[in-house]
Design a protein around this motif. Structure first.
Motif, mmCIF file in Angstrom:
data_model
loop_
_atom_site.group_PDB
_atom_site.id
_atom_site.type_symbol
_atom_site.label_atom_id
_atom_site.label_comp_id
_atom_site.label_asym_id
_atom_site.label_seq_id
_atom_site.Cartn_x
_atom_site.Cartn_y
_atom_site.Cartn_z
ATOM 1 N N VAL A 122 0.838 -1.194 0.000
ATOM 2 C CA VAL A 122 0.000 0.000 0.000
ATOM 3 C C VAL A 122 0.882 1.257 0.000
ATOM 4 O O VAL A 122 0.514 2.300 -0.529
ATOM 5 N N ALA A 123 2.124 1.142 0.536
ATOM 6 C CA ALA A 123 3.047 2.274 0.537
ATOM 7 C C ALA A 123 3.508 2.602 -0.877
ATOM 8 O O ALA A 123 3.790 3.742 -1.201
ATOM 9 N N VAL A 124 3.580 1.587 -1.725
ATOM 10 C CA VAL A 124 4.026 1.799 -3.103
ATOM 11 C C VAL A 124 2.879 2.311 -3.960
ATOM 12 O O VAL A 124 3.035 3.217 -4.773
ATOM 13 N N VAL A 125 1.716 1.731 -3.743
ATOM 14 C CA VAL A 125 0.616 2.004 -4.679
ATOM 15 C C VAL A 125 0.011 3.391 -4.452
ATOM 16 O O VAL A 125 -0.556 3.980 -5.364
ATOM 17 N N LEU A 126 0.181 3.944 -3.268
ATOM 18 C CA LEU A 126 -0.390 5.269 -2.987
ATOM 19 C C LEU A 126 0.200 6.350 -3.908
ATOM 20 O O LEU A 126 -0.550 7.005 -4.646
ATOM 21 N N PRO A 127 1.542 6.535 -3.926
ATOM 22 C CA PRO A 127 2.076 7.516 -4.884
ATOM 23 C C PRO A 127 1.890 7.090 -6.334
ATOM 24 O O PRO A 127 1.617 7.933 -7.199
ATOM 25 N N ILE A 128 2.023 5.778 -6.602
ATOM 26 C CA ILE A 128 1.913 5.296 -7.990
ATOM 27 C C ILE A 128 0.546 5.652 -8.582
ATOM 28 O O ILE A 128 0.424 5.997 -9.753
ATOM 29 N N PHE A 129 -0.479 5.580 -7.759
ATOM 30 C CA PHE A 129 -1.835 5.879 -8.228
ATOM 31 C C PHE A 129 -1.890 7.262 -8.887
ATOM 32 O O PHE A 129 -2.461 7.438 -9.967
ATOM 33 N N PHE A 130 -1.257 8.249 -8.242
ATOM 34 C CA PHE A 130 -1.300 9.610 -8.782
ATOM 35 C C PHE A 130 -0.348 9.782 -9.964
ATOM 36 O O PHE A 130 -0.673 10.469 -10.931
ATOM 37 N N ILE A 131 0.817 9.099 -9.868
ATOM 38 C CA ILE A 131 1.758 9.163 -10.991
ATOM 39 C C ILE A 131 1.115 8.537 -12.231
ATOM 40 O O ILE A 131 1.189 9.083 -13.326
ATOM 41 N N TYR A 132 0.427 7.429 -12.035
ATOM 42 C CA TYR A 132 -0.255 6.776 -13.159
ATOM 43 C C TYR A 132 -1.357 7.668 -13.733
ATOM 44 O O TYR A 132 -1.607 7.653 -14.933
ATOM 45 N N GLY A 133 -2.017 8.429 -12.839
ATOM 46 C CA GLY A 133 -3.039 9.365 -13.311
ATOM 47 C C GLY A 133 -2.436 10.379 -14.280
ATOM 48 O O GLY A 133 -3.005 10.669 -15.332
ATOM 49 N N GLN A 134 -1.253 10.885 -13.936
ATOM 50 C CA GLN A 134 -0.559 11.842 -14.799
ATOM 51 C C GLN A 134 -0.127 11.204 -16.116
ATOM 52 O O GLN A 134 -0.188 11.830 -17.165
ATOM 53 N N GLY A 136 -1.423 8.587 -17.588
ATOM 54 C CA GLY A 136 -2.481 7.889 -18.323
ATOM 55 C C GLY A 136 -2.356 6.374 -18.238
ATOM 56 O O GLY A 136 -2.798 5.658 -19.136
ATOM 57 N N LEU A 137 -1.756 5.850 -17.170
ATOM 58 C CA LEU A 137 -1.573 4.395 -17.056
ATOM 59 C C LEU A 137 -2.617 3.727 -16.169
ATOM 60 O O LEU A 137 -2.632 2.506 -16.047
ATOM 61 N N GLN A 138 -3.488 4.531 -15.530
ATOM 62 C CA GLN A 138 -4.551 3.917 -14.731
ATOM 63 C C GLN A 138 -5.480 3.131 -15.646
ATOM 64 O O GLN A 138 -5.753 3.561 -16.766
ATOM 65 N N ASP A 139 -5.962 1.997 -15.129
ATOM 66 C CA ASP A 139 -6.901 1.190 -15.889
ATOM 67 C C ASP A 139 -6.349 0.743 -17.243
ATOM 68 O O ASP A 139 -7.067 0.682 -18.232
ATOM 69 N N THR A 140 -5.036 0.479 -17.307
ATOM 70 C CA THR A 140 -4.472 -0.098 -18.531
ATOM 71 C C THR A 140 -3.731 -1.381 -18.167
ATOM 72 O O THR A 140 -3.274 -1.542 -17.032
ATOM 73 N N LEU A 141 -3.637 -2.286 -19.137
ATOM 74 C CA LEU A 141 -2.901 -3.527 -18.904
ATOM 75 C C LEU A 141 -1.427 -3.222 -18.666
ATOM 76 O O LEU A 141 -0.794 -3.792 -17.775
ATOM 77 N N LEU A 142 -0.879 -2.279 -19.470
ATOM 78 C CA LEU A 142 0.537 -1.946 -19.339
ATOM 79 C C LEU A 142 0.851 -1.429 -17.933
ATOM 80 O O LEU A 142 1.880 -1.764 -17.350
ATOM 81 N N TRP A 217 -6.876 -3.913 -7.657
ATOM 82 C CA TRP A 217 -8.100 -3.300 -7.131
ATOM 83 C C TRP A 217 -8.018 -1.774 -7.219
ATOM 84 O O TRP A 217 -9.000 -1.100 -7.508
ATOM 85 N N ILE A 218 -6.819 -1.221 -6.968
ATOM 86 C CA ILE A 218 -6.669 0.224 -6.937
ATOM 87 C C ILE A 218 -6.415 0.804 -8.327
ATOM 88 O O ILE A 218 -6.967 1.845 -8.678
ATOM 89 N N ILE A 219 -5.631 0.140 -9.146
ATOM 90 C CA ILE A 219 -5.221 0.725 -10.423
ATOM 91 C C ILE A 219 -6.222 0.463 -11.545
ATOM 92 O O ILE A 219 -6.375 1.263 -12.454
ATOM 93 N N THR A 220 -6.931 -0.672 -11.490
ATOM 94 C CA THR A 220 -7.794 -0.989 -12.628
ATOM 95 C C THR A 220 -9.219 -0.501 -12.422
ATOM 96 O O THR A 220 -9.675 -0.302 -11.294
#
Lengths: 278, 298
Positions: A122-134, A136-142, A217-220
């Protein structure tokens, strides 16, 4: 090995047998529930065999578009992340095994690599969630393929180093003396010897990615739901569809179980980080 | 080793480089950013705190004042302390019983494989399976208890029973790991040690105490450490089996963090939580290794 037939022996055997029953029962129960119609699941006392046997739930999993999509997505994500992490991890593992004195004196780098697994995901995915938002990697297979490298890359590097360590360096030196180039030596001498370890590492990386839940659960979102993210949501018309959920459980548990049975020795060696050879 | 290549050879760095860079980009870098975020107020869902603004240690002060946080720490002490000890203890016992008392090789391998099967199944799926077994009312566990003449237990309905049910599910899944590690260790202890002990008339207990346990000590510690690390990261089964409930009673620190971050969208506070948990795990590891080493010297 011990030849005495004291009470100890029978107590030990009895305990192992009892525990084996405890391990086997939930596995059986999953199958039992998947093969019953819904109205026999809530009955009390429970029916110990699949009463009203039906394959409807299994057929539902294999034909329902959401379930099939999730299975396809999980196959792509797990395979993609496995290929990437095994290629990178094998290269790094080889270097850690053969050039440790130069690139990693004291073993700090490889330990640091493994220690990234200690931090809660959860420590990794918290910042990654916002970085992915920037990005455009949220909800992608890549996005998930890359994110799963966070736990698989340290694992594959560590395991491959261990498997390379078991191949004597003298084999390579002999090949060099015979005039093999570095690449030929790797391809003709090292690779065939490390292949069983490489396969086990691939299989483990694949299973960990296949089974992962929190990141998915968080990224897709709706586009890329995976097998684990649809399991909490298989509830229709206020009733939990236990037979379908358990059918899904059976279907998603089959590939890892077959992998375990097929590559038992190397998988067990890998799961225990190279500590157990049976 | 003898290295036939020059010291300026770049190959080792080229081989390791991609992995180091990747791990930095996807793990270390983002976590350093989250360290900075933990000193900021940032709640993207509220209009007032759209962008991060520095608030010194307010997030840390907030979390240490939360009863909910301390509640989750107490839950972890129970779940992690009792659960991991149970798993390693059971694993040790089963490994030794299997090695010493089951003579048939086929049976042994079948057992080891069976005990490894649950480890291969997704933890979330295992949580779902055990949720079905522990279902209040018509649940299978209660059904079996009923057949044996016991009254139904309200599993998953209260704090300690909920945590205990999760612990049982987790033990079911992971006992194989300490078991396999210890079994491998036991198999590599030379039989001559035991033969010598028997010649000297050492009892079974003395053999266990003076040979088996000292020889397996490090492996038991490693098994303990591996399971403890996983307990620290524990999430999936809690998510599916109790959802932290009833209320917030069965929350563990990681689950509390998840809710603060992704349900309340209070990113600064969640980041502070992840760093407290992360540092907690590092301190726990260091303490553990120090205790191990001092005992070894003593």
């Amino acid at each position: 090995m011990s030849s005495d037939t004291s009470g100890f022996q029978w107590f030990g055997r009895g305990f192992v047998a009892l525990y084996a029953l405890f391990v086997a029962f939930p596995l059986y129960w999953t199958l039992n529930t998947a093969l019953k119609p819904l109205n026999y699941i809530g009955t009390f006392p429970p029916t110990l065999y699949p009463r009203g046997f039906t394959l409807d739930s299994i057929v539902w999993v294999l034909t329902n578009s959401r379930a099939v999509n999730a299975i396809t997505n999980s196959l792509i994500i797990a395979s993609g992340t496995t290929i990437l992490s095994v290629i990178l991890g094998a290269l790094a593992g080889y270097a850690f095994s053969r050039f440790a004195s130069r690139i990693d004196p004291g073993g700090h780098v490889s330990f640091w690599l493994l220690s990234t697994r200690m931090f809660p995901p959860v420590a990794v995915v918290l910042p990654i969630f916002f970085i992915y938002g920037q990005l455009g990697l949220q909800d992608t297979l890549l996005g998930l393929i890359l994110l799963y490298l966070t736990f698989n890359l340290p694992l594959t590097t560590w395991l491959m180093r261990d498997f390379f360590d078991k191949i004597p360096v003298s084999f390579e030196e002999a090949a060099y003396v015979d005039g093999y180039s570095r690449f030929e030596t790797f391809r003709k001498v090292v690779f065939p010897l490390v292949r069983p370890g490489l396969v086990a590492t691939m299989m483990l990386a694949w299973v960990f990615a296949w089974n992962e839940f929190l990141f998915a659960w968080i990224i897709t979102g709706n586009n890329t739901s995976t097998i684990t993210t649809i399991i909490p949501t298989l509830i229709e018309s206020n009733q939990i569809q236990w037979n379908r959920i358990m059918a899904m459980a059976v279907v998603v548990a089959i590939p890892p179980t077959l992998i375990l049975i097929a590559f038992r020795d190397n998988i067990i060696e890998g799961m225990t980080l190279g500590m157990t050879d049976i | 080793m003898v290295d036939r290549f020059a010291d300026r050879d770049l190959a080792p760095y080229l081989l390791v480089g991609p992995t180091i860079v990747t791990v930095f980009l996807i793990t270390i870098g983002p976590m350093l950013w989250s360290l900075w975020l933990s000193f900021n107020r940032w709640a993207p869902a509220s209009i007032a705190h759209q962008t991060p603004s520095f608030n010194a240690g307010a997030n840390y002060a907030w979390l240490f004042s939360q009863g909910r946080f301390w509640n989750s720490v107490a839950n972890f002490a129970y779940y992690g302390g009792v659960g991991v000890t149970l798993q390693v203890g059971l694993g040790l016992f089963l490994a030794l019983a299997l090695y010493n008392y089951v003579d048939n090789t086929g049976v042994r391998i079948a057992m080891l494989t069976l005990f490894a099967v649950p480890m291969m199944i997704a933890p979330l799926v295992v949580g779902r399976i055990w949720q079905l077994l522990f279902l209040p009312g018509g649940g299978t566990v209660n059904g079996i208890l009923g057949m044996l003449g016991f009254s139904a237990v309200p599993w998953l309905q209260s704090r300690w029973l909920g945590l205990t049910a999760i612990m049982i599910a987790d033990t079911w899944q992971w006992v194989g790991l300490p078991l396999l590690i210890i079994y491998g260790g036991r198999a590599s202890i030379s039989d001559t040690l035991y033969e010598a002990a028997r010649v000297d008339g050492a009892s079974r207990w003395m053999q266990f105490r003076r040979i088996t346990l000292p020889q397996l000590r490090n492996l038991i510690a490693i098994a303990f450490l591996l399971r403890f690390m996983d307990a620290y990261k524990f999430f999936d089964k809690l998510f599916i089996m109790t959802n932290g409930g009833p209320g917030t009673q069965t929350e563990l620190p990681t689950y509390f963090t998840y809710l603060v971050g992704f349900s309340q969208f209070n990113i600064g506070r969640a980041a502070a939580l992840t760093w407290v948990i992360g540092l907690g795990s590092v301190i726990a590891m260091l303490l553990f290794w120090r205790t191990m080493n001092t005992e070894e010297m003593a």
